[in-house]
Design a protein around this motif. Structure first.
Motif, PDB file in Angstrom:
ATOM      1  N   ALA A  35      32.912  46.501  41.301  1.00  0.00           N
ATOM      2  CA  ALA A  35      34.299  46.331  41.752  1.00  0.00           C
ATOM      3  C   ALA A  35      35.278  46.616  40.622  1.00  0.00           C
ATOM      4  N   ILE A  36      34.999  46.096  39.441  1.00  0.00           N
ATOM      5  CA  ILE A  36      35.870  46.318  38.287  1.00  0.00           C
ATOM      6  C   ILE A  36      35.904  47.798  37.932  1.00  0.00           C
ATOM      7  N   ASP A  37      34.748  48.456  37.974  1.00  0.00           N
ATOM      8  CA  ASP A  37      34.677  49.879  37.661  1.00  0.00           C
ATOM      9  C   ASP A  37      35.460  50.704  38.684  1.00  0.00           C
ATOM     10  N   HIS A  38      35.315  50.361  39.958  1.00  0.00           N
ATOM     11  CA  HIS A  38      36.060  51.066  41.007  1.00  0.00           C
ATOM     12  C   HIS A  38      37.560  50.891  40.799  1.00  0.00           C
ATOM     13  N   GLY A  43      42.952  53.368  38.588  1.00  0.00           N
ATOM     14  CA  GLY A  43      44.120  53.139  37.736  1.00  0.00           C
ATOM     15  C   GLY A  43      44.432  51.690  37.461  1.00  0.00           C
ATOM     16  N   TRP A  44      43.586  50.786  37.936  1.00  0.00           N
ATOM     17  CA  TRP A  44      43.840  49.356  37.761  1.00  0.00           C
ATOM     18  C   TRP A  44      42.721  48.711  36.947  1.00  0.00           C
ATOM     19  N   SER A  45      42.804  48.900  35.640  1.00  0.00           N
ATOM     20  CA  SER A  45      41.835  48.273  34.734  1.00  0.00           C
ATOM     21  C   SER A  45      42.129  46.779  34.622  1.00  0.00           C
ATOM     22  N   THR A  46      41.164  46.043  34.105  1.00  0.00           N
ATOM     23  CA  THR A  46      41.363  44.613  33.865  1.00  0.00           C
ATOM     24  C   THR A  46      42.582  44.405  32.977  1.00  0.00           C
ATOM     25  N   GLN A  47      42.727  45.253  31.970  1.00  0.00           N
ATOM     26  CA  GLN A  47      43.860  45.152  31.045  1.00  0.00           C
ATOM     27  C   GLN A  47      45.192  45.346  31.772  1.00  0.00           C
ATOM     28  N   ARG A  48      45.249  46.305  32.674  1.00  0.00           N
ATOM     29  CA  ARG A  48      46.501  46.553  33.401  1.00  0.00           C
ATOM     30  C   ARG A  48      46.873  45.371  34.282  1.00  0.00           C
ATOM     31  N   TYR A  49      45.882  44.792  34.967  1.00  0.00           N
ATOM     32  CA  TYR A  49      46.162  43.591  35.760  1.00  0.00           C
ATOM     33  C   TYR A  49      46.694  42.484  34.846  1.00  0.00           C
ATOM     34  N   ASN A  52      50.254  42.670  33.780  1.00  0.00           N
ATOM     35  CA  ASN A  52      51.166  42.305  34.864  1.00  0.00           C
ATOM     36  C   ASN A  52      51.098  40.826  35.240  1.00  0.00           C
ATOM     37  N   GLY A  53      50.142  40.101  34.640  1.00  0.00           N
ATOM     38  CA  GLY A  53      49.994  38.678  34.960  1.00  0.00           C
ATOM     39  C   GLY A  53      49.305  38.433  36.284  1.00  0.00           C
ATOM     40  N   TRP A  54      48.426  39.369  36.674  1.00  0.00           N
ATOM     41  CA  TRP A  54      47.729  39.280  37.951  1.00  0.00           C
ATOM     42  C   TRP A  54      46.224  39.275  37.752  1.00  0.00           C
ATOM     43  N   ALA A  55      45.520  38.794  38.771  1.00  0.00           N
ATOM     44  CA  ALA A  55      44.057  38.850  38.749  1.00  0.00           C
ATOM     45  C   ALA A  55      43.531  38.745  40.180  1.00  0.00           C
ATOM     46  N   TRP A  56      42.327  39.264  40.349  1.00  0.00           N
ATOM     47  CA  TRP A  56      41.577  39.059  41.586  1.00  0.00           C
ATOM     48  C   TRP A  56      40.599  37.917  41.331  1.00  0.00           C
ATOM     49  N   PHE A 113      44.288  37.613  45.595  1.00  0.00           N
ATOM     50  CA  PHE A 113      45.160  38.109  44.527  1.00  0.00           C
ATOM     51  C   PHE A 113      46.026  36.953  44.040  1.00  0.00           C
ATOM     52  N   VAL A 114      46.003  36.699  42.723  1.00  0.00           N
ATOM     53  CA  VAL A 114      46.704  35.538  42.160  1.00  0.00           C
ATOM     54  C   VAL A 114      47.468  35.912  40.895  1.00  0.00           C
ATOM     55  N   THR A 115      48.369  35.014  40.503  1.00  0.00           N
ATOM     56  CA  THR A 115      49.008  35.127  39.197  1.00  0.00           C
ATOM     57  C   THR A 115      48.081  34.491  38.175  1.00  0.00           C
ATOM     58  N   THR A 116      48.023  35.066  36.989  1.00  0.00           N
ATOM     59  CA  THR A 116      47.160  34.472  35.958  1.00  0.00           C
ATOM     60  C   THR A 116      47.792  33.210  35.378  1.00  0.00           C
ATOM     61  N   GLU A 117      49.108  33.128  35.388  1.00  0.00           N
ATOM     62  CA  GLU A 117      49.792  31.973  34.798  1.00  0.00           C
ATOM     63  C   GLU A 117      49.544  30.696  35.594  1.00  0.00           C
ATOM     64  N   ALA A 118      49.758  30.760  36.902  1.00  0.00           N
ATOM     65  CA  ALA A 118      49.646  29.555  37.730  1.00  0.00           C
ATOM     66  C   ALA A 118      48.395  29.548  38.596  1.00  0.00           C
ATOM     67  N   GLY A 119      47.726  30.702  38.714  1.00  0.00           N
ATOM     68  CA  GLY A 119      46.556  30.774  39.578  1.00  0.00           C
ATOM     69  C   GLY A 119      46.895  30.671  41.050  1.00  0.00           C
TER      70      GLY A 119
END
Length: 141
Positions: A35-38, A43-49, A52-56, A113-119
């Motif tokens: 999933a991460i590789d896909h 265009g959405w690497s872990t670093q890019r997420y 932006n303060g986002w995560a899956w 899909f969540v914010t990394t700050e507040a989850g």
């Protein structure tokens, strides 16, 4: 935009359990890696997420095991986005032996899909959602 993504993996010593086949936790790791590789290829690497303060995050997994994977087996993990809702996305997987194409396992993960700050759940931004072609069907053989 790639609708279906393939990720290769060779079963390693650390994937093997006391019954001498791949442990169920290893399957989760392979699915996550695919999933991460896909996502990165879209265009959405872990670093890019992260920037932006986002995560899956995982809401649920389902795995149906069909054949055991053994040490040294070469596997291909096929993955695709089966739906994209406002706050979540269903990703499906088929894990096969690379040489024969025989099915090892079918699986799916419901990602939120969540914010990394507040989850907290947030709506999937359009630029993220539009980076993935949705297909409820399995990849062509």
């Amino acid at each position: 935009m790639a609708r279906y993504h393939e990720f290769s993996h060779t079963v390693r010593d650390e994937d093997i359990d006391p019954q001498n086949h791949a442990n169920n936790v290893a399957y989760l790791e392979w699915m996550q890696s695919a999933a991460i590789d896909h996502s990165a290829t879209q265009g959405w690497s872990t670093q890019r997420y992260r920037e932006n303060g986002w995560a899956w995050v995982v809401r649920s997994h389902f795995i149906e095991y069909r054949r055991p994977a053994l040490l040294g087996d070469e596997l291909t993990i096929h993955t695709w986005v089966a739906d994209m809702k406002k706050f979540s996305s269903l990703r499906k997987y088929e894990i096969v032996f690379s040489e024969s194409g025989k099915l090892v396992a079918r699986a799916e993960t419901n990602w939120a899909f969540v914010t990394t700050e507040a989850g907290r759940l947030i709506a999937i931004p359009d630029d993220v959602a539009q980076s993935f072609e949705v297909s409820p069907d399995r990849p062509p053989a």
